[in-house]
Design an enzyme around this catalytic site. Structure first.
Site, PDB file in Angstrom:
ATOM      1  N   SER A 115      56.855  36.728  38.386  1.00 64.02           N
ATOM      2  CA  SER A 115      58.313  36.988  38.650  1.00 64.02           C
ATOM      3  C   SER A 115      58.679  38.400  38.341  1.00 64.02           C
ATOM      4  CB  SER A 115      59.059  36.092  37.282  1.00 64.02           C
ATOM      5  OG  SER A 115      60.480  35.874  37.295  1.00 64.02           O
TER       6      SER A 115
ATOM      7  N   ASP B  31      59.657  30.265  40.758  1.00 61.72           N
ATOM      8  CA  ASP B  31      59.470  31.011  39.830  1.00 61.72           C
ATOM      9  C   ASP B  31      57.891  30.683  39.373  1.00 61.72           C
ATOM     10  OD1 ASP B  31      59.288  32.737  37.441  1.00 61.72           O
ATOM     11  OD2 ASP B  31      60.237  31.312  36.230  1.00 61.72           O
TER      12      ASP B  31
END
Length: 280
Positions: free
Chosen positions: A40, A161
């Site tokens: 991320s 994510d």
């Protein structure tokens, strides 16, 4: 591929801490790594790092990422994104672009892995980017469920994510042959994730994607297992922590400049200390 690995945790705006650590690495010419793994925001920060773009991450966190166009409850309530990565990626490219050519060149004989989560399987996906795929891959890794609606369609698969399926990918680094691992965290050393309301709500909203929903529900357990591995590595594996001693002033969606600058400076200080310690 073996040797030394660098892992950078995500955490939204908390990534300002690892931005400080990585700038200290650049200042001191510290780059013994053969494997880089970013999750991320950590993948975004690592990308600027390998491209040699000193303080680019700091500029982004304190410029584009504090604008109301990026984080907006109004947009979210109107059916848009709470964290508008589409707007942010356009702003990056206009104002302070990532040098993807330099990043690819610097990692041509190394492994640079961007962690995502498959919407279909709920399992981690480790992507090795090229110049023409780099921006899409880090965007997918940054697509936090609920905050960025829908995820990203990359290489024929819907991805989200990376922090859902593998927030601290130490086991993956070991699997790829790393024997010395540096982990930059955005949480304090003693932090262990617990299931919360956000996890339950997100899991419910993605109930049509059974495996992704399961991964979201298992997120806290996966995180605890990774922390346990970091604290108790197998024989022959050395793991170095760089993490704040207490929670950062910055939270995942914070946009306060004073807090961001303070946490950057903390990361910068701890990064320099860690390099000096590892070099002795």
């Amino acid at each position: 591929m073996g040797g030394s690995a660098l892992i950078v945790e995500g955490g939204g705006m908390r990534g300002i801490f690892s931005a400080g650590v990585l700038d200290a690495f650049l200042e001191l010419g510290f780059d013994p790594f053969q494997i880089y793994i970013g999750v991320s925001a950590g993948a975004c920060n690592l990308s600027s790092q390998v491209a040699g773009q000193y303080r680019r991450n700091f500029r982004i966190y304190t410029n584009q990422m504090v604008r109301p166009e990026f984080i907006s409850a109004r947009k979210f309530l109107g059916g848009g994104h709470y964290m508008d990565l589409d707007w942010l990626w356009d702003a990056f490219q206009r104002e302070d672009p990532l040098d993807v050519v330099a990043a690819e060149k610097a990692t041509r004989e190394k492994a640079f892995l961007i962690v995502c989560t498959s919407v279909r399987t709920g399992r981690p996906v480790y992507l090795q980017p090229r110049a023409d795929t780099w921006l899409d891959y880090i965007k997918a890794s940054s697509s936090v469920p609920l905050f960025y609606r829908g995820g990203c369609h990359v290489d024929g698969e819907w991805l989200m994510d990376g922090g859902v399926a593998d927030p601290l990918p130490v086991q993956e680094a070991i699997r790829r042959g790393a024997r010395e691992i540096v982990v930059i965290r955005s949480r304090p050393l003693g932090y262990v994730k617990s299931p919360g309301l956000e996890s339950r709500v997100t899991s419910f909203l993605f109930r049509r994607h059974a495996e992704l929903g399961r991964a979201i529900r298992m997120q806290a357990q996966v995180y605890r297992s990774a922390v346990s591995l970091i604290e108790n590595p197998p024989d022959g594996i050395a793991i170095h922590h760089i993490a704040p001693a207490r929670p950062l002033r910055t939270r995942r969606t914070s946009q306060n400049l004073d807090d961001l600058k303070a946490d950057y400076e903390l990361g910068h200080e701890l990064g320099r200390e860690a390099v000096l310690q590892m070099r002795t």
